[in-house]
Design a protein around this motif. Sequence first.
Motif, PDB file in Angstrom:
ATOM      1  N   ALA A  12      64.929  31.059  34.287  1.00 11.26           N
ATOM      2  CA  ALA A  12      65.647  31.720  35.383  1.00 11.26           C
ATOM      3  C   ALA A  12      66.481  30.683  36.125  1.00 11.26           C
ATOM      4  N   ASP A  13      67.692  31.066  36.515  1.00 10.38           N
ATOM      5  CA  ASP A  13      68.521  30.108  37.254  1.00 10.38           C
ATOM      6  C   ASP A  13      68.114  30.077  38.726  1.00 10.38           C
ATOM      7  N   HIS A  14      68.552  29.040  39.412  1.00 12.27           N
ATOM      8  CA  HIS A  14      68.137  28.819  40.800  1.00 12.27           C
ATOM      9  C   HIS A  14      68.633  29.906  41.743  1.00 12.27           C
ATOM     10  N   LYS A  15      69.796  30.497  41.443  1.00 13.36           N
ATOM     11  CA  LYS A  15      70.313  31.569  42.306  1.00 13.36           C
ATOM     12  C   LYS A  15      69.361  32.762  42.312  1.00 13.36           C
ATOM     13  N   LEU A  16      68.849  33.120  41.141  1.00 12.11           N
ATOM     14  CA  LEU A  16      67.914  34.243  41.034  1.00 12.11           C
ATOM     15  C   LEU A  16      66.612  33.922  41.762  1.00 12.11           C
ATOM     16  N   ILE A  17      66.090  32.733  41.574  1.00 12.88           N
ATOM     17  CA  ILE A  17      64.844  32.335  42.229  1.00 12.88           C
ATOM     18  C   ILE A  17      65.017  32.317  43.746  1.00 12.88           C
ATOM     19  N   ASP A  18      66.138  31.770  44.222  1.00 13.74           N
ATOM     20  CA  ASP A  18      66.410  31.751  45.667  1.00 13.74           C
ATOM     21  C   ASP A  18      66.548  33.164  46.224  1.00 13.74           C
ATOM     22  N   PHE A  19      67.207  34.053  45.458  1.00 12.58           N
ATOM     23  CA  PHE A  19      67.381  35.445  45.881  1.00 12.58           C
ATOM     24  C   PHE A  19      66.023  36.117  46.072  1.00 12.58           C
ATOM     25  N   ILE A  20      65.143  35.951  45.097  1.00 13.11           N
ATOM     26  CA  ILE A  20      63.821  36.584  45.171  1.00 13.11           C
ATOM     27  C   ILE A  20      63.005  35.976  46.310  1.00 13.11           C
ATOM     28  N   GLN A  21      63.105  34.667  46.500  1.00 12.33           N
ATOM     29  CA  GLN A  21      62.374  33.998  47.585  1.00 12.33           C
ATOM     30  C   GLN A  21      62.829  34.538  48.947  1.00 12.33           C
ATOM     31  N   LYS A  22      64.148  34.692  49.131  1.00 13.04           N
ATOM     32  CA  LYS A  22      64.675  35.211  50.402  1.00 13.04           C
ATOM     33  C   LYS A  22      64.185  36.634  50.657  1.00 13.04           C
ATOM     34  N   LYS A  23      64.215  37.472  49.613  1.00 12.79           N
ATOM     35  CA  LYS A  23      63.746  38.859  49.755  1.00 12.79           C
ATOM     36  C   LYS A  23      62.270  38.889  50.137  1.00 12.79           C
ATOM     37  N   ALA A  24      61.462  38.093  49.454  1.00 12.90           N
ATOM     38  CA  ALA A  24      60.023  38.084  49.708  1.00 12.90           C
ATOM     39  C   ALA A  24      59.710  37.511  51.086  1.00 12.90           C
ATOM     40  N   ASP A  25      60.491  36.534  51.536  1.00  8.55           N
ATOM     41  CA  ASP A  25      60.261  35.946  52.859  1.00  8.55           C
ATOM     42  C   ASP A  25      60.398  36.983  53.968  1.00  8.55           C
ATOM     43  N   LYS A  26      61.198  38.012  53.749  1.00 11.52           N
ATOM     44  CA  LYS A  26      61.378  39.060  54.762  1.00 11.52           C
ATOM     45  C   LYS A  26      60.093  39.868  54.969  1.00 11.52           C
ATOM     46  N   LEU A  27      59.191  39.836  53.984  1.00 11.78           N
ATOM     47  CA  LEU A  27      57.926  40.560  54.128  1.00 11.78           C
ATOM     48  C   LEU A  27      57.069  39.972  55.244  1.00 11.78           C
ATOM     49  N   ASP A  28      57.283  38.696  55.573  1.00 12.10           N
ATOM     50  CA  ASP A  28      56.541  38.055  56.660  1.00 12.10           C
ATOM     51  C   ASP A  28      56.792  38.745  58.002  1.00 12.10           C
ATOM     52  N   THR A  29      57.934  39.414  58.142  1.00 13.77           N
ATOM     53  CA  THR A  29      58.223  40.086  59.410  1.00 13.77           C
ATOM     54  C   THR A  29      57.325  41.311  59.600  1.00 13.77           C
ATOM     55  N   PHE A  30      56.824  41.879  58.506  1.00 14.83           N
ATOM     56  CA  PHE A  30      55.959  43.057  58.602  1.00 14.83           C
ATOM     57  C   PHE A  30      54.489  42.686  58.756  1.00 14.83           C
ATOM     58  N   TYR A  31      54.101  41.552  58.163  1.00 17.85           N
ATOM     59  CA  TYR A  31      52.704  41.121  58.241  1.00 17.85           C
ATOM     60  C   TYR A  31      52.690  39.602  58.105  1.00 17.85           C
ATOM     61  N   ASP A  32      52.285  38.912  59.158  1.00 15.60           N
ATOM     62  CA  ASP A  32      52.407  37.452  59.178  1.00 15.60           C
ATOM     63  C   ASP A  32      51.221  36.719  58.564  1.00 15.60           C
ATOM     64  N   ARG A  33      50.264  37.450  57.975  1.00 12.49           N
ATOM     65  CA  ARG A  33      49.088  36.799  57.411  1.00 12.49           C
ATOM     66  C   ARG A  33      49.095  36.789  55.885  1.00 12.49           C
ATOM     67  N   ILE A  34      50.276  36.938  55.284  1.00 13.30           N
ATOM     68  CA  ILE A  34      50.380  36.851  53.825  1.00 13.30           C
ATOM     69  C   ILE A  34      50.064  35.421  53.420  1.00 13.30           C
ATOM     70  N   ILE A  35      49.144  35.271  52.472  1.00 16.64           N
ATOM     71  CA  ILE A  35      48.701  33.940  52.072  1.00 16.64           C
ATOM     72  C   ILE A  35      49.700  33.300  51.113  1.00 16.64           C
ATOM     73  N   ASP A  36      49.909  33.944  49.978  1.00 17.33           N
ATOM     74  CA  ASP A  36      50.856  33.440  48.985  1.00 17.33           C
ATOM     75  C   ASP A  36      51.171  34.551  47.997  1.00 17.33           C
ATOM     76  N   GLY A  37      51.952  34.219  46.993  1.00 17.56           N
ATOM     77  CA  GLY A  37      52.310  35.230  46.007  1.00 17.56           C
ATOM     78  C   GLY A  37      52.753  34.619  44.698  1.00 17.56           C
ATOM     79  N   GLU A  38      52.825  35.478  43.695  1.00 19.75           N
ATOM     80  CA  GLU A  38      53.313  35.085  42.378  1.00 19.75           C
ATOM     81  C   GLU A  38      54.341  36.095  41.922  1.00 19.75           C
ATOM     82  N   VAL A  39      55.390  35.595  41.277  1.00 24.47           N
ATOM     83  CA  VAL A  39      56.441  36.456  40.749  1.00 24.47           C
ATOM     84  C   VAL A  39      56.557  36.196  39.250  1.00 24.47           C
ATOM     85  N   PHE A  40      56.536  37.271  38.473  1.00 26.28           N
ATOM     86  CA  PHE A  40      56.703  37.172  37.024  1.00 26.28           C
ATOM     87  C   PHE A  40      57.997  37.875  36.646  1.00 26.28           C
TER      88      PHE A  40
END
Length: 101
Positions: A12-40
Motif C-alpha cells: 500500500a502506498d503512503h497516501k492510502l495509509i495516511d488517508f485511513i489513519q486520518k479517517k480512523a483518528d476521527k473516531l477518537d472524537t466519539f470515544y476517547d478510550r480507544i486503545i489501538d487498532g489493526e487495519v487489513f
Amino acid sequence: MKLQMHSIHFDADHKLIDFIQKKADKLDTFYDRIIDGEVFLRLDKNEKNENKIVEIKMNVPGKTLFAKQQSDSFEAAADEAVEALRRQIKKFKEKVVLANQ
C-alpha cells in the motif's frame, strides 16, 4: 490512535495509509478510550470491480469492535468501515454510560 496497517499480497502506498489513519483518528472524537487498532487491506481475486476489502479491528476497554467493507476502491471501503465502527462505538459508549449509572 495507534493503528497497525497490513496490506496482504501488495504494498500500500503512503497516501492510502495516511488517508485511513486520518479517517480512523476521527473516531477518537466519539470515544476517547480507544486503545489501538489493526487495519487489513486485501485484494479479492474475483473479476468484479468491487475487489478491494478493508477490515478494521478496534480495541476498546473490555471489547473488540470489527468492521469489514468491500468496494471498488480502498478509500471508499475505508470510509464505509470507519462509518460502521463509528456506529458501533456510539452504541458501545451508550451501554457503558448506562451501566455506570
